[in-house]
Design an enzyme around this catalytic site. Sequence first.
Site, PDB file in Angstrom:
ATOM      1  N   ILE A 174       1.200  -3.788   0.639  1.00 47.38           N
ATOM      2  CA  ILE A 174       1.452  -2.822  -0.444  1.00 47.38           C
ATOM      3  C   ILE A 174       2.687  -3.242  -1.239  1.00 47.38           C
ATOM      4  CG2 ILE A 174       1.955  -0.397  -0.963  1.00 47.38           C
ATOM      5  CD1 ILE A 174       0.374   0.317   1.632  1.00 47.38           C
ATOM      6  N   ARG A 195      11.768  -8.244   6.984  1.00 47.91           N
ATOM      7  CA  ARG A 195      12.199  -9.010   8.166  1.00 47.91           C
ATOM      8  C   ARG A 195      11.958 -10.502   7.958  1.00 47.91           C
ATOM      9  NH1 ARG A 195       8.877  -5.887  12.516  1.00 47.91           N
ATOM     10  NH2 ARG A 195       7.582  -6.072  10.683  1.00 47.91           N
ATOM     11  N   ARG A 256       7.134   6.373   4.935  1.00 47.91           N
ATOM     12  CA  ARG A 256       6.983   7.406   5.954  1.00 47.91           C
ATOM     13  C   ARG A 256       8.209   8.293   5.932  1.00 47.91           C
ATOM     14  NH1 ARG A 256       2.392   6.958   6.385  1.00 47.91           N
ATOM     15  NH2 ARG A 256       1.077   6.514   8.178  1.00 47.91           N
ATOM     16  N   GLU A 285       7.319  16.439   7.658  1.00 47.42           N
ATOM     17  CA  GLU A 285       6.286  16.981   6.773  1.00 47.42           C
ATOM     18  C   GLU A 285       5.167  17.635   7.592  1.00 47.42           C
ATOM     19  OE1 GLU A 285       5.414  13.118   4.917  1.00 47.42           O
ATOM     20  OE2 GLU A 285       3.388  13.246   5.744  1.00 47.42           O
ATOM     21  N   HIS A 303       2.232  13.577   0.146  1.00 50.84           N
ATOM     22  CA  HIS A 303       1.637  12.451   0.884  1.00 50.84           C
ATOM     23  C   HIS A 303       0.239  12.093   0.348  1.00 50.84           C
ATOM     24  CE1 HIS A 303       1.889  10.282   5.013  1.00 50.84           C
ATOM     25  NE2 HIS A 303       1.158   9.576   4.162  1.00 50.84           N
ATOM     26  N   ILE A 304       0.217  11.728  -0.930  1.00 53.96           N
ATOM     27  CA  ILE A 304      -1.085  11.468  -1.582  1.00 53.96           C
ATOM     28  C   ILE A 304      -1.201  10.039  -2.119  1.00 53.96           C
ATOM     29  CG2 ILE A 304      -1.563  13.878  -2.203  1.00 53.96           C
ATOM     30  CD1 ILE A 304      -0.558  13.143  -5.085  1.00 53.96           C
TER      31      ILE A 304
HETATM   32  C1  8YV Z   1      -2.819   8.554   4.879  1.00 57.05           C
HETATM   33  C2  8YV Z   1      -0.958   6.841   4.904  1.00 57.05           C
HETATM   34  O1  8YV Z   1      -3.417   9.340   3.931  1.00 57.05           O
HETATM   35  O2  8YV Z   1      -2.471   5.131   5.413  1.00 57.05           O
HETATM   36  C3  8YV Z   1      -1.374   5.625   5.630  1.00 57.05           C
HETATM   37  O3  8YV Z   1      -0.578   5.115   6.429  1.00 57.05           O
HETATM   38  O4  8YV Z   1       0.168   7.198   4.930  1.00 57.05           O
HETATM   39  C4  8YV Z   1      -1.937   7.623   4.112  1.00 57.05           C
HETATM   40  O5  8YV Z   1      -2.743   6.753   3.387  1.00 57.05           O
HETATM   41  C5  8YV Z   1      -2.146   9.442   5.878  1.00 57.05           C
HETATM   42  O6  8YV Z   1      -1.466   8.716   6.861  1.00 57.05           O
HETATM   43  C6  8YV Z   1      -3.138  10.369   6.556  1.00 57.05           C
HETATM   44  O7  8YV Z   1      -3.843   9.725   7.566  1.00 57.05           O
END
Ligand code: 8YV
Length: 351
Positions: A174, A195, A256, A285, A303-304
């Site tokens: 990402i 790292r 996170r 959260e 968290h979208i």
């Molecule tokens: C998820 C995310 O929607 O993939 C991940 O690690 O943070 C998000 O894409 C979330 O973790 C719910 O499972």
Amino acid sequence: MTTITSPVPTTHTSNAQRRHRVLVTRAIPDAALRELEATFDVESNQDDVLWPVHELIARLQGKDGVMTNGSLRIDAALLEACPDLRICANMAVGYNNFDVEAMTAHGVQGTNTPDVLTETTADFGFALLLATARRVTESERYLREGRWKGWRHDMFCGPDVHGATLGIIGMGRIGQAIAQRAAHGFGMRVIYHNRSQLDAATEQRLKARWVDKNTLLREADHVMLVLPYSPAAHHTIGAAELVLMKSTATLVNLARGGIVDDAALAAALRERRIAAAGLDVFEGEPSVHPDLLTVPNAVLTPHIASASTATRLAMARLAARNLQSYLLEGKAITPVNKLANALASHRAAKA
Ligand code: 8YV
């Protein structure tokens, strides 16, 4: 409503005795659920009820596999209580909800959903960065509240994104997709901290330069966090790091909750020690630190980052395919742990 589909014999099961049983802990796109139901006896939760742990454990009895999401903790206590479980398929790329060591010790395969969400999440990184720097939500609130009385030269001015220096902490898939957009779409100078350093060809393609963390914090006009959570990454950005950032800088957390010290960030935002922050993830959260809710210079989303319709379906399908591939063919597609001897010794212990 919670449904349990009736058992249908299939030729897929290796021992052909019974269909494997799978629990899906949260609602998932219907198409992915149908794919699972073609292969397994599925107990689903399309009403998306949040089960307390004791109920989850009860539902996991007799289940070979479970589809989890990133907020469901899979630890030694749960594994002890669910001896039939062989695989936990996370519908998320992050898997800090898994105690991987305990899963390996119990002979339980863990899987995640990498790749399918990379581009969608990188898009959202830019959505948050642009909204944060250019004060999109703050100015929208002003307009909706009827406070807009006319143009002013300095109304909602913020830092530019194009041509600025982007500092990315965490340069996995990402992070690299964000760097690609930054360098090639927005003409940004990209510095990163990770790292391990990327190979020279990738650095050249992404026009990205490795720097140490403090240099990144001092030089970046915008800091973007996309590193996985681990205890070592806890509070990667806290009071000491915020002090290093420019007063005009922005911070985006796509990674996170817990990677940022939210209380320290709220104080820095309130005192304008940094310009603004865009946050998609939070410590504890779905609770959000109350001070973040009151500072005007924070863009907050629930968290979208991976939430495009197509990507959420792709994530659910990959989690489903992991369950199918592991339970029917013994091989996960995107495993997060290696079972090797642990699996054999676990099976022997159970026999
Ligand atoms: C998820 C995310 O929607 O993939 C991940 O690690 O943070 C998000 O894409 C979330 O973790 C719910 O499972």
